[in-house]
Design a protein around this motif. Structure first.
Motif, PDB file in Angstrom:
ATOM      1  N   LEU A 186      -8.614   3.643  11.014  1.00  0.00           N
ATOM      2  CA  LEU A 186      -9.275   3.057   9.834  1.00  0.00           C
ATOM      3  C   LEU A 186     -10.730   2.708  10.145  1.00  0.00           C
ATOM      4  O   LEU A 186     -11.611   2.880   9.294  1.00  0.00           O
ATOM      5  CB  LEU A 186      -8.509   1.813   9.383  1.00  0.00           C
ATOM      6  CG  LEU A 186      -7.092   2.052   8.848  1.00  0.00           C
ATOM      7  CD1 LEU A 186      -6.387   0.717   8.605  1.00  0.00           C
ATOM      8  CD2 LEU A 186      -7.129   2.873   7.568  1.00  0.00           C
ATOM      9  N   GLN A 224     -14.159   4.272   8.456  1.00  0.00           N
ATOM     10  CA  GLN A 224     -15.215   3.417   7.915  1.00  0.00           C
ATOM     11  C   GLN A 224     -16.567   3.813   8.503  1.00  0.00           C
ATOM     12  O   GLN A 224     -17.580   3.847   7.786  1.00  0.00           O
ATOM     13  CB  GLN A 224     -14.900   1.956   8.236  1.00  0.00           C
ATOM     14  CG  GLN A 224     -15.839   0.967   7.561  1.00  0.00           C
ATOM     15  CD  GLN A 224     -15.383  -0.464   7.735  1.00  0.00           C
ATOM     16  OE1 GLN A 224     -14.287  -0.738   8.218  1.00  0.00           O
ATOM     17  NE2 GLN A 224     -16.221  -1.398   7.330  1.00  0.00           N
ATOM     18  N   ALA A 282      -8.056   5.974   1.007  1.00  0.00           N
ATOM     19  CA  ALA A 282      -8.002   4.517   1.103  1.00  0.00           C
ATOM     20  C   ALA A 282      -9.393   3.927   1.305  1.00  0.00           C
ATOM     21  O   ALA A 282      -9.739   2.889   0.720  1.00  0.00           O
ATOM     22  CB  ALA A 282      -7.084   4.100   2.253  1.00  0.00           C
ATOM     23  N   GLN A 283     -10.218   4.580   2.125  1.00  0.00           N
ATOM     24  CA  GLN A 283     -11.575   4.100   2.368  1.00  0.00           C
ATOM     25  C   GLN A 283     -12.429   4.189   1.101  1.00  0.00           C
ATOM     26  O   GLN A 283     -13.178   3.270   0.775  1.00  0.00           O
ATOM     27  CB  GLN A 283     -12.223   4.914   3.494  1.00  0.00           C
ATOM     28  CG  GLN A 283     -13.673   4.546   3.796  1.00  0.00           C
ATOM     29  CD  GLN A 283     -13.850   3.106   4.263  1.00  0.00           C
ATOM     30  OE1 GLN A 283     -12.947   2.546   4.885  1.00  0.00           O
ATOM     31  NE2 GLN A 283     -14.993   2.509   3.964  1.00  0.00           N
ATOM     32  N   LYS A 327     -11.371   1.425  -1.144  1.00  0.00           N
ATOM     33  CA  LYS A 327     -11.836   0.139  -0.608  1.00  0.00           C
ATOM     34  C   LYS A 327     -13.296  -0.085  -0.974  1.00  0.00           C
ATOM     35  O   LYS A 327     -13.695  -1.183  -1.371  1.00  0.00           O
ATOM     36  CB  LYS A 327     -11.657   0.107   0.910  1.00  0.00           C
ATOM     37  CG  LYS A 327     -12.098  -1.197   1.564  1.00  0.00           C
ATOM     38  CD  LYS A 327     -11.878  -1.146   3.074  1.00  0.00           C
ATOM     39  CE  LYS A 327     -12.338  -2.445   3.738  1.00  0.00           C
ATOM     40  NZ  LYS A 327     -12.120  -2.402   5.213  1.00  0.00           N
ATOM     41  N   GLU A 335      -6.766  -0.940  -0.627  1.00  0.00           N
ATOM     42  CA  GLU A 335      -6.976  -0.565   0.766  1.00  0.00           C
ATOM     43  C   GLU A 335      -5.723   0.113   1.304  1.00  0.00           C
ATOM     44  O   GLU A 335      -4.712   0.239   0.598  1.00  0.00           O
ATOM     45  CB  GLU A 335      -7.332  -1.798   1.606  1.00  0.00           C
ATOM     46  CG  GLU A 335      -8.585  -2.509   1.147  1.00  0.00           C
ATOM     47  CD  GLU A 335      -8.973  -3.671   2.059  1.00  0.00           C
ATOM     48  OE1 GLU A 335      -8.550  -3.670   3.240  1.00  0.00           O
ATOM     49  OE2 GLU A 335      -9.671  -4.587   1.589  1.00  0.00           O
TER      50      GLU A 335
END
Length: 262
Positions: A8, A12, A70-71, A74, A80
């Protein structure tokens, strides 16, 4: 799960507007979809070949797709990765009361009915209008073969299905004749040809379903078999001093028959 936080964090960093990867930064939900579909098929291909290292590698690529979505979510303040994990965990528990609520043993037919009822209730809970059609909840994004199979299975649940194989086979022959009739017409209507070939493909999917064969997997295996044999044809022709691009159809067919008989 010690590697998940690392993955994760890497995702990012890839999306960091200042120091990230230009390609990753410019991606959107829509732009990633083709890659997600491709990675799914690569997982299936690795499983068919039975190479556990490749399976692990391709599953990692597929997991990366989920992490990517998911990123993006977010960044948009929507959800998330943990929300995704929670959502699927809650859904699995909710849809399997016979496992998690320790209900008594249920038949496969009862389980299927319970599954559909729970899905309909989920739609109501979301404030969505329940679709009472027998063809409800079939995703538009499925591949045509899988969607045809789903449509037919749904119809079979309400009795719109042949109980035996012979009429299914007859339907395939009927559709072949209708294709030939359009192809051999004095004035060929390409739209009609396309429609009849579509009907033929739909009938073949029905044949696969009645034979308890997944049409998607059957075609994947057929593609792999064809590719393997044609590569062998190329190799055989090369050993005979022939260039496949210059070989005649008869020479290629002779090589094909020889390879197929091995």
């Amino acid at each position: 799960m010690t590697q998940l936080p690392r993955l994760l964090t890497i995702m990012q960093q890839l999306r960091d507007p200042q120091t990230g990867c230009p390609w990753d930064i410019e991606q959107t939900f829509a732009s990633i979809v083709p890659h997600t579909i491709e990675e799914t098929y690569e997982v299936a291909d690795a499983i068919l070949h039975g190479d556990m290292y490749d399976i692990k590698d391709e599953l990692g690529d597929l997991l990366f797709q989920v992490v990517f979505y998911a990123q993006l979510a977010k960044e948009q303040g929507e959800f998330e990765f943990d929300d995704i994990a929670q959502a699927i965990s809650d859904k699995l528990v909710r849809r399997h009361p016979h496992v998690f609520d320790k209900q008594s043993q249920m038949s496969q037919e009862s389980l299927a009915l319970q599954w559909d009822a729970i899905k309909q209730q989920e739609l109501k809970n979301k404030g969505q209008e329940a679709d009472d059609s027998a063809l409800a909840n079939i995703p538009k994004g499925l591949t045509p073969l899988l969607r045809a199979n789903k449509l037919q299975k749904k119809c079979a649940k309400v009795g719109f299905d042949w109980p035996e194989l012979p009429p299914v086979v007859d339907k395939v022959h009927e559709e072949i004749e209708e294709v030939l009739a359009e192809v051999n017409a004095n004035e060929v209507n390409q739209g009609a040809v396309e429609e009849e070939i579509g009907d033929l493909l739909f009938a073949v999917v029905n044949l696969a379903r009645h034979a308890k064969v997944n049409p998607e997997m059957a075609l994947i295996k057929a593609n792999n078999k064809f590719e393997k044999r044609f590569r062998q044809v190329e190799k055989l022709l090369e050993e005979q001093g022939q260039d496949v691009t210059k070989a005649s159809l008869e020479q290629m067919e002779a090589a094909w028959i020889k390879i197929k008989s091995c």
